[in-house]
Design a protein around this motif. Structure first.
Motif, PDB file in Angstrom:
ATOM      1  N   ASP A  32      42.061  51.338  35.179  1.00 48.31           N
ATOM      2  CA  ASP A  32      42.540  50.607  34.008  1.00 48.31           C
ATOM      3  C   ASP A  32      41.743  49.357  33.663  1.00 48.31           C
ATOM      4  OD1 ASP A  32      44.661  52.432  33.743  1.00 48.31           O
ATOM      5  OD2 ASP A  32      45.850  51.317  35.208  1.00 48.31           O
ATOM      6  N   TYR A  33      41.218  48.670  34.664  1.00 43.53           N
ATOM      7  CA  TYR A  33      40.563  47.385  34.407  1.00 43.53           C
ATOM      8  C   TYR A  33      39.776  46.973  35.636  1.00 43.53           C
ATOM      9  CZ  TYR A  33      44.354  45.604  37.279  1.00 43.53           C
ATOM     10  OH  TYR A  33      45.215  45.379  38.311  1.00 43.53           O
ATOM     11  N   TRP A  34      39.108  45.827  35.541  1.00 41.41           N
ATOM     12  CA  TRP A  34      38.533  45.232  36.726  1.00 41.41           C
ATOM     13  C   TRP A  34      38.754  43.734  36.685  1.00 41.41           C
ATOM     14  CZ3 TRP A  34      34.913  47.588  33.334  1.00 41.41           C
ATOM     15  CH2 TRP A  34      34.092  46.719  32.639  1.00 41.41           C
ATOM     16  N   GLU A  35      38.824  43.181  37.896  1.00 43.73           N
ATOM     17  CA  GLU A  35      38.994  41.740  38.049  1.00 43.73           C
ATOM     18  C   GLU A  35      38.474  41.343  39.422  1.00 43.73           C
ATOM     19  OE1 GLU A  35      43.071  40.426  38.144  1.00 43.73           O
ATOM     20  OE2 GLU A  35      43.678  42.077  39.427  1.00 43.73           O
ATOM     21  N   ASP A  36      38.157  40.062  39.568  1.00 41.13           N
ATOM     22  CA  ASP A  36      37.716  39.570  40.865  1.00 41.13           C
ATOM     23  C   ASP A  36      38.872  39.670  41.859  1.00 41.13           C
ATOM     24  OD1 ASP A  36      35.209  39.005  39.882  1.00 41.13           O
ATOM     25  OD2 ASP A  36      35.523  36.849  39.740  1.00 41.13           O
ATOM     26  N   VAL A  37      38.590  40.292  42.992  1.00 37.04           N
ATOM     27  CA  VAL A  37      39.587  40.460  44.043  1.00 37.04           C
ATOM     28  C   VAL A  37      38.912  40.137  45.375  1.00 37.04           C
ATOM     29  CG1 VAL A  37      41.046  42.144  45.252  1.00 37.04           C
ATOM     30  CG2 VAL A  37      40.866  42.218  42.758  1.00 37.04           C
ATOM     31  N   ALA A  38      39.613  39.411  46.217  1.00 39.34           N
ATOM     32  CA  ALA A  38      39.117  39.103  47.554  1.00 39.34           C
ATOM     33  C   ALA A  38      39.558  40.200  48.514  1.00 39.34           C
ATOM     34  CB  ALA A  38      39.653  37.750  48.024  1.00 39.34           C
ATOM     35  N   LEU A  39      38.751  40.448  49.523  1.00 35.44           N
ATOM     36  CA  LEU A  39      39.144  41.387  50.570  1.00 35.44           C
ATOM     37  C   LEU A  39      40.497  40.974  51.141  1.00 35.44           C
ATOM     38  CD1 LEU A  39      38.680  43.754  52.522  1.00 35.44           C
ATOM     39  CD2 LEU A  39      37.354  42.168  53.959  1.00 35.44           C
ATOM     40  N   SER A  40      40.714  39.673  51.318  1.00 36.98           N
ATOM     41  CA  SER A  40      41.981  39.190  51.888  1.00 36.98           C
ATOM     42  C   SER A  40      43.180  39.566  51.013  1.00 36.98           C
ATOM     43  CB  SER A  40      41.934  37.681  52.107  1.00 36.98           C
ATOM     44  OG  SER A  40      41.710  37.002  50.885  1.00 36.98           O
ATOM     45  N   ASP A  41      42.982  39.671  49.692  1.00 31.64           N
ATOM     46  CA  ASP A  41      44.068  40.099  48.810  1.00 31.64           C
ATOM     47  C   ASP A  41      44.502  41.525  49.141  1.00 31.64           C
ATOM     48  OD1 ASP A  41      43.930  37.660  47.438  1.00 31.64           O
ATOM     49  OD2 ASP A  41      42.606  38.478  45.882  1.00 31.64           O
ATOM     50  N   LEU A  42      43.527  42.403  49.371  1.00 31.20           N
ATOM     51  CA  LEU A  42      43.864  43.785  49.743  1.00 31.20           C
ATOM     52  C   LEU A  42      44.497  43.828  51.127  1.00 31.20           C
ATOM     53  CD1 LEU A  42      40.801  45.888  48.503  1.00 31.20           C
ATOM     54  CD2 LEU A  42      42.992  45.496  47.364  1.00 31.20           C
ATOM     55  N   LEU A  43      43.942  43.056  52.060  1.00 30.54           N
ATOM     56  CA  LEU A  43      44.454  43.072  53.435  1.00 30.54           C
ATOM     57  C   LEU A  43      45.887  42.562  53.520  1.00 30.54           C
ATOM     58  CD1 LEU A  43      41.274  41.928  55.374  1.00 30.54           C
ATOM     59  CD2 LEU A  43      42.256  44.238  55.267  1.00 30.54           C
ATOM     60  N   ALA A  44      46.308  41.739  52.559  1.00 30.49           N
ATOM     61  CA  ALA A  44      47.693  41.273  52.531  1.00 30.49           C
ATOM     62  C   ALA A  44      48.660  42.445  52.322  1.00 30.49           C
ATOM     63  CB  ALA A  44      47.879  40.228  51.435  1.00 30.49           C
ATOM     64  N   GLU A  45      48.148  43.553  51.791  1.00 32.09           N
ATOM     65  CA  GLU A  45      48.960  44.749  51.549  1.00 32.09           C
ATOM     66  C   GLU A  45      48.826  45.780  52.660  1.00 32.09           C
ATOM     67  OE1 GLU A  45      51.031  44.909  48.926  1.00 32.09           O
ATOM     68  OE2 GLU A  45      50.359  42.883  48.425  1.00 32.09           O
TER      69      GLU A  45
END
Length: 170
Positions: A32-45
Motif C-alpha cells: 500500500d505505501y512506504w515509510e521510514d521504519v526502524a528495525l526496532s519498530d518491527l522487533l517490538a512486534e
C-alpha cells in the motif's frame, strides 16, 4: 539447464549468531505505501527474518522470495527483505512475487544496511557499485541474531529447512 558460472565470493566478515543485529532505519515498502521504519519498530512486534538479496529482478531474489512464500514462513515470523532496489521496484516485486504476507521490503540504495551486516558485494567491473549478497538473519526481539546464513558462492541459496528449524526454536 541455466547457462551461468558459479562464482566463489570473497570471505565476508558478517554478523553471526549470538551477536547484536545492527540497528537501522530505511523505507519499508508494502503493497500500500512506504515509510521510514526502524528495525526496532518491527522487533517490538516479534522476531524478524531479515532476507538480504541482490537487486529486485535478479533470479536469486526471485528464487528466495518464492521459496519463502511457498513455505509460508511469514505465517510464523515477520519477514522483511533488504536490497538496493528502489521503493518503486519493491512495490512491483511484492505484487509480482505474491509476497504481501511479508512485512515489506527495505529499500537500501546506498547498501549501508548490507555493509553494517557485513554482506555487501562489490559488482565486478563497476567501480563503487555494490549490492547485498544473499543472506538471512533471524533476529530476536532483543536484537540478538538467532540464526545467520550468508552465501559463499553466487548463486547460492539458504538451506530453507534450517531457516524453518531456527524459527521453530524461537
Amino acid at each position: 539447464m541455466m547457462d551461468f558460472d558459479v562464482v566463489s565470493l570473497p570471505d565476508a566478515d558478517h554478523v553471526t549468531e549470538g551477536e547484536e543485529a545492527p540497528a537501522f532505519t530505511r523505507p519499508l515498502v508494502t503493497t500500500d505505501y512506504w515509510e521510514d521504519v526502524a528495525l526496532s519498530d518491527l522487533l517490538a512486534e516479534g522476531p524478524v527474518l531479515l532476507v538480504f538479496t541482490p537487486m529486485d529482478g535478479a533470479f536469486p531474489t526471485t528464487y528466495v522470495y518464492n521459496e519463502l512464500r511457498d513455505r509460508g514462513v511469514a505465517d510464523d515470523v515477520q519477514v522483511a527483505g533488504v536490497s538496493v532496489s528502489s521503493p518503486y521496484e519493491h512495490a512491483t516485486t511484492i505484487d509480482d512475487r505474491g509476497i504481501q504476507a511479508f512485512e515489506g521490503l527495505f529499500s537500501d540504495p546506498q547498501n549501508g544496511v548490507a555493509e553494517a551486516y557485513g554482506v555487501e558485494h562489490d559488482l565486478d567491473g563497476m567501480a563503487g557499485v555494490s549490492e547485498a549478497r544473499p543472506a538471512v538473519f533471524l533476529v530476536a526481539e532483543d536484537r540478538t541474531v538467532e540464526y545467520a546464513w550468508v552465501s559463499e558462492e553466487w548463486p547460492e541459496f539458504p538451506e530453507y529447512d534450517d531457516v524453518e528449524a531456527a524459527i521453530d526454536e524461537l
